[in-house]
Design an enzyme around this catalytic site. Structure first.
Site, mmCIF file in Angstrom:
data_model
loop_
_atom_site.group_PDB
_atom_site.id
_atom_site.type_symbol
_atom_site.label_atom_id
_atom_site.label_comp_id
_atom_site.label_asym_id
_atom_site.label_seq_id
_atom_site.Cartn_x
_atom_site.Cartn_y
_atom_site.Cartn_z
ATOM 1 N N ASP A 86 -41.836 -38.526 32.960
ATOM 2 C CA ASP A 86 -42.320 -39.014 31.667
ATOM 3 C C ASP A 86 -43.211 -40.240 31.844
ATOM 4 O O ASP A 86 -44.248 -40.377 31.199
ATOM 5 C CB ASP A 86 -41.143 -39.382 30.762
ATOM 6 C CG ASP A 86 -40.393 -38.140 30.327
ATOM 7 O OD1 ASP A 86 -40.882 -37.029 30.624
ATOM 8 O OD2 ASP A 86 -39.322 -38.291 29.711
ATOM 9 N N GLU A 166 -41.144 -6.772 23.375
ATOM 10 C CA GLU A 166 -41.127 -8.224 23.633
ATOM 11 C C GLU A 166 -40.115 -8.873 22.694
ATOM 12 O O GLU A 166 -39.746 -8.267 21.675
ATOM 13 C CB GLU A 166 -42.524 -8.815 23.416
ATOM 14 C CG GLU A 166 -42.901 -8.894 21.965
ATOM 15 C CD GLU A 166 -44.388 -8.741 21.684
ATOM 16 O OE1 GLU A 166 -45.126 -8.186 22.514
ATOM 17 O OE2 GLU A 166 -44.795 -9.163 20.599
ATOM 18 N N LYS A 168 -38.164 -10.828 19.805
ATOM 19 C CA LYS A 168 -38.460 -11.191 18.415
ATOM 20 C C LYS A 168 -37.967 -12.617 18.261
ATOM 21 O O LYS A 168 -36.754 -12.877 18.241
ATOM 22 C CB LYS A 168 -37.747 -10.247 17.460
ATOM 23 C CG LYS A 168 -38.073 -10.525 16.004
ATOM 24 C CD LYS A 168 -37.526 -9.431 15.104
ATOM 25 C CE LYS A 168 -37.966 -9.598 13.660
ATOM 26 N NZ LYS A 168 -37.751 -10.904 13.074
ATOM 27 N N ASP A 170 -37.079 -16.190 16.798
ATOM 28 C CA ASP A 170 -36.516 -16.586 15.520
ATOM 29 C C ASP A 170 -36.997 -17.990 15.168
ATOM 30 O O ASP A 170 -36.349 -18.983 15.488
ATOM 31 C CB ASP A 170 -34.982 -16.537 15.628
ATOM 32 C CG ASP A 170 -34.347 -16.417 14.270
ATOM 33 O OD1 ASP A 170 -35.074 -16.271 13.282
ATOM 34 O OD2 ASP A 170 -33.103 -16.484 14.203
ATOM 35 N N TYR A 279 -48.009 -13.834 19.779
ATOM 36 C CA TYR A 279 -47.711 -12.441 20.112
ATOM 37 C C TYR A 279 -48.638 -11.420 19.471
ATOM 38 O O TYR A 279 -48.384 -10.227 19.531
ATOM 39 C CB TYR A 279 -46.267 -12.107 19.726
ATOM 40 C CG TYR A 279 -45.847 -12.615 18.349
ATOM 41 C CD1 TYR A 279 -46.428 -12.116 17.202
ATOM 42 C CD2 TYR A 279 -44.866 -13.583 18.241
ATOM 43 C CE1 TYR A 279 -46.054 -12.582 15.958
ATOM 44 C CE2 TYR A 279 -44.474 -14.053 16.988
ATOM 45 C CZ TYR A 279 -45.070 -13.542 15.859
ATOM 46 O OH TYR A 279 -44.711 -14.001 14.636
ATOM 47 N N LYS A 375 -33.288 -4.927 15.620
ATOM 48 C CA LYS A 375 -32.524 -6.143 15.311
ATOM 49 C C LYS A 375 -31.208 -6.159 16.081
ATOM 50 O O LYS A 375 -30.500 -5.152 16.133
ATOM 51 C CB LYS A 375 -32.211 -6.183 13.807
ATOM 52 C CG LYS A 375 -33.457 -6.295 12.939
ATOM 53 C CD LYS A 375 -33.944 -7.711 12.844
ATOM 54 C CE LYS A 375 -33.120 -8.475 11.835
ATOM 55 N NZ LYS A 375 -33.720 -9.739 11.456
ATOM 56 N N CYS A 469 -9.586 -43.822 3.193
ATOM 57 C CA CYS A 469 -9.505 -43.204 4.521
ATOM 58 C C CYS A 469 -8.221 -42.375 4.632
ATOM 59 O O CYS A 469 -7.135 -42.884 4.347
ATOM 60 C CB CYS A 469 -9.525 -44.304 5.587
ATOM 61 S SG CYS A 469 -9.228 -43.663 7.242
ATOM 62 N N CYS A 472 -5.990 -44.517 7.423
ATOM 63 C CA CYS A 472 -5.461 -45.873 7.224
ATOM 64 C C CYS A 472 -5.488 -46.293 5.758
ATOM 65 O O CYS A 472 -5.075 -47.401 5.423
ATOM 66 C CB CYS A 472 -6.240 -46.874 8.069
ATOM 67 S SG CYS A 472 -7.898 -47.162 7.448
ATOM 68 N N CYS A 487 -15.062 -45.216 6.910
ATOM 69 C CA CYS A 487 -13.932 -46.135 6.867
ATOM 70 C C CYS A 487 -14.391 -47.346 7.657
ATOM 71 O O CYS A 487 -14.718 -47.221 8.842
ATOM 72 C CB CYS A 487 -12.729 -45.480 7.543
ATOM 73 S SG CYS A 487 -11.437 -46.679 7.889
ATOM 74 N N CYS A 492 -8.730 -49.149 12.119
ATOM 75 C CA CYS A 492 -8.242 -47.818 11.722
ATOM 76 C C CYS A 492 -7.801 -47.061 12.988
ATOM 77 O O CYS A 492 -8.588 -46.912 13.934
ATOM 78 C CB CYS A 492 -9.364 -47.070 11.016
ATOM 79 S SG CYS A 492 -8.944 -45.366 10.632
#
Ligand code: IVH
Length: 731
Positions: A86, A166, A168, A170, A279, A375, A469, A472, A487, A492
């Site tokens: 980096d 190829e 699919k 998402d 694609y 699918k 909470c 506690c 809290c 706690c």
């Protein structure tokens, strides 16, 4: 194929500089695009530019820097093989910016510095697609595919059809237009006819080239379709950060990708690390006098060609088949491996390979007839929301957790699903007694997609948030800009225990064997009360508890003893300061000789450190200002815990492994993990927190688990035994 002159125009990318002489005539199917010789020459050139302050030949310097940055982006985002650390990347980028600022007349619109857009858009203009963006017809099994194949053969009037399969992807679909070799427009799908012009954001996606040598192939303008995706590891890291900041995590990589694409602040888009896969060529026009290039005759050829000139396409993932049975077998084989990919896929897309045949088949108003989606099995299921429990985390944040009737989704039984925070509960309007749709995608934690409101019978109860909470009983508080109720009682009991568990964890003080269960037990018995008390455990009492053999006690004691010499960054991380993760802890530790120096740092000073913004700085300043925290540090010092950073001010050593990344996993027998990390760092290497595309070496000890599996799946990580690591590091 278009005549290949080998001429280099001013916008030509690195691919053309180096490839044409090597691959002219056989450009289409080359698999590796650069030789090590090309890389070396390129990097040497870039290095020498970095080391000179002369402006003797700014144009040459700009071109060389552009090439090496484009190359690094391509390797990282398209090939998942980082070639630069980096810091090196940043140095090159900074240098390019410096020269461009000095010689603005030499700046071209495809410079990597142009990915950084300034300002925030009001909203995105609406634009028309050149060709409507259609959807895909779905198939779910072999019979569906056989039917589709039969229809294709009948309509095309031939039995000889070659299919391409190829993944699919998402994500969110995008349309990109390149004109005169430049990326001129990026648009979302919208309603398929009109979309939003998100060019500014598309330019933040480093996988997408800002320019490409299309004119050399006789192409004047081309519209390319694809998917914007987020790699699963990038998504998880982003969600970890969001949760640490008290924000609700994003539901899944798909939502994250489409939401990010529409963010009005391009700088934020850039930070989120989107990726892209293209694609489909949906439209193109040729330059006057050019004939249609040969690689625009088949789908396979077109994507291989796009890949060879720098576009991210599924060139490596796509397969060609001569009949539908082979396609079906491949669909099942691929489904079994869906989790191995770095991004989410929800199926395969099968396309008729030959463009002339595609034209013959045409399209309906909804989908092309020449393509179909196969699918994969849904990773969703329905269940009933039985009750909601409220959990308290280390920082006091209250998380509602839905207890649901057991539901099996992709091999796992789910009974508990986080609802994240009150905003999420309100937004989804999910109620106790609701039938809920639950999704579990790959490694991503399960979540409730929505309640199925049609199935309500009126007995469903809204989820009531506690005002106190659950552990506690202190009153809960909520900052206006935060989603979580908290809290704020630092005493706690759950928070105290969680803080100790964090302190001993592997990435903090690494006190092995004293894990969560023992901490809980010792805490409940009153043997430990806070972090410093870990160093004063009454071992005689532990012996009387039963369940601890002499050996396990000796092991815990040894680990506690060893933790006293841990480097300062691990202590700072282990203290559990809000928003201070491992990286920030390293930054803080590197800035001082002793942790107490941080007591005097104010917010402004802290903000001068790399990656420390006002939120982190405020939290750190507040932590070190508190008397009880200073007392805790005093007490740790009295027990012999190291508060010093002996390496203050020393730059990261340069060495044979500068720019290389290491990760150690499993039980190491030849050295301690911290020693091994120090060995790698002493030679310039850096240590990563998890397996990702950025990892170069994974060193495995005994019982290595998921990290090893993940590295194997990635394929780009070199896996070493301890002895191999020693050999490597000792040259
Ligand atoms: S081809 C006319 N190929 O799936 C061309 N689509 O469910 C139609 N998708 O809207 C698209 N991966 O956003 C194609 N390899 C792939 C795809 C793909 C994902 C998306 C695309 C489409 C949606 C339909």
């Amino acid at each position: 194929m278009a005549p290949n002159t080998g001429k280099i125009n001013c916008h030509s990318t690195l691919l053309i500089h180096f490839k044409l002489p090597l691959f002219s005539g056989n450009f289409l199917f080359c698999t590796t695009m650069y030789t090590s010789l090309d890389e070396k020459r390129l990097f040497d050139q870039a290095k020498s530019i970095l080391n000179t302050s002369s402006d003797a030949n700014p144009e040459e310097s700009i071109n060389a820097l552009k090439e090496v940055i484009n190359f690094a982006d391509w390797k990282y985002y398209v090939q998942s093989e980082p070639v630069l650390a980096d810091s090196e990347y940043d140095a090159l980028y900074k240098k390019l910016k410096q020269i461009e600022d000095k010689f603005p007349e030499l700046v071209s619109p495809d410079s990597p510095t142009h990915r950084v857009a300034k300002g925030i858009s009001e909203r995105f203009p609406t634009v028309s697609h050149l060709v409507p963006m259609l959807s895909l017809d779905n198939t779910y099994n072999a019979e569906d595919l056989i039917d589709w194949d039969r229809r294709c053969r009948e309509l095309a009037g031939t039995d000889n059809i070659t299919y391409c399969a190829e993944p699919k992807y998402d994500g969110a679909s995008i349309s990109l237009i390149y004109e005169n070799d430049m990326l001129v427009r990026g648009a979302t799908r919208g309603d398929g006819v009109m979309g939003e012009d998100v060019t500014i954001n598309a330019k933040q996606i480093k996988a997408l080239p800002l320019s490409a040598p299309l004119a050399q192939y006789g192409i004047n303008r081309v519209e390319i379709r694809g998917e914007i995706v987020i790699h699963k590891n990038v998504f998880e890291a982003y969600n970890r950060q969001r949760t640490a900041e008290g924000l609700a995590p994003l539901a899944n990589p798909r939502n994250a990708a489409s939401g990010t694409l529409r963010i009005l602040d391009p700088a934020e888009v850039r930070k989120r690390g989107l990726n892209a896969i293209l694609y489909h060529i949906s439209d193109y026009t040729l330059l006057a006098g050019s004939t249609r290039p040969e690689h625009l005759e088949t789908h396979y050829g077109s994507l291989q060609w796009l890949y060879s000139i720098g576009f991210p396409t599924p060139a490596k993932e796509m397969k060609v088949f001569n009949n539908i049975d082979e396609v079906t077998a491949y669909c099942h084989e691929f489904e079994a491996q869906r989790d191995d990919l770095p991004f989410e896929v929800d199926g395969l897309v099968i396309k008729v390979n030959n463009f002339a045949l595609q034209d013959r088949l045409g399209m309906t108003s909804h989908h092309p007839r020449w393509a179909v989606a196969f699918k994969f099995k849904a990773r969703q299921g329905t269940s009933k929301l039985l009750r909601v429990e409220f959990q308290v985390g280390r920082t006091g944040a209250i998380t509602p957790v839905a207890k649901i009737e057991p539901v099996h989704i992709s091999g796992v039984t789910i009974t508990s699903v986080s609802l994240f925070n009150e905003d999420v509960v309100r937004e989804k309007d999910v109620r106790i007694g609701d039938t809920v749709l639950v999704e579990r995608a790959g490694d991503v934690i399960p979540y409730i997609v929505k309640p199925i409101t049609d199935l309500r019978d009126g007995t469903e109860e809204p989820i009531k948030f506690p005002t106190n909470c659950p552990v506690c009983d202190s009153a809960l508080e909520k900052q206006p800009e935060e989603a979580a109720w908290r809290c704020i009682n630092i005493g706690c009991p759950v928070q105290v225990a969680e803080r100790m568990i964090h302190y001993v964890s592997k990435d903090a003080m690494d006190i092995r064997n004293l894990g969560g269960a023992n901490i809980q037990k010792f805490y409940e018995m009153g043997l430990i009360t806070d972090i410093p008390s870990i160093y004063h455990i009454n071992w005689d009492k532990v012996r009387t508890l039963g369940g601890f053999g002499a050996k396990s006690i000796t092991n815990i004691q040894a680990a506690i003893e060893q933790s006293k010499t841990q480097p300062l960054n691990r202590l700072i991380y282990g203290l559990g300061i809000r928003f201070v993760g491992e990286t920030t802890a390293k930054t803080l530790a590197a800035a001082v000789g002793n942790i107490r120096e941080l007591y005097d740092w104010n917010i402004e000073q802290l903000c001068t450190l790399a990656d420390v913004g006002p939120k982190v700085a405020t939290s750190a300043a507040d932590f070190f200002n508190r008397r009880e925290n200073r007392e805790m540090i005093d007490s740790l010092e009295q027990s012999g815990v190291n508060l010093e950073n002996q390496l203050k001010g020393l730059a990261q050593p340069e060495g044979a492994f500068t720019g290389k990344t290491f990760l150690f996993t499993g039980t190491l027998s030849q050295f301690k993990r911290s020693e091994a990390e120090a060995m790698a760092e002493a030679k310039g290497g850096s240590i990563l927190g998890g397996v990702s595309a950025k990892l170069n070496y994974l060193v495995v000890g005994e019982d290595a688990g998921s990290k090893l599996d993940k590295a194997k799946k990635l394929g780009s990580v070199t896996i070493l035994t301890e002895s191999e690591f020693l050999e490597l590091i000792n040259g």
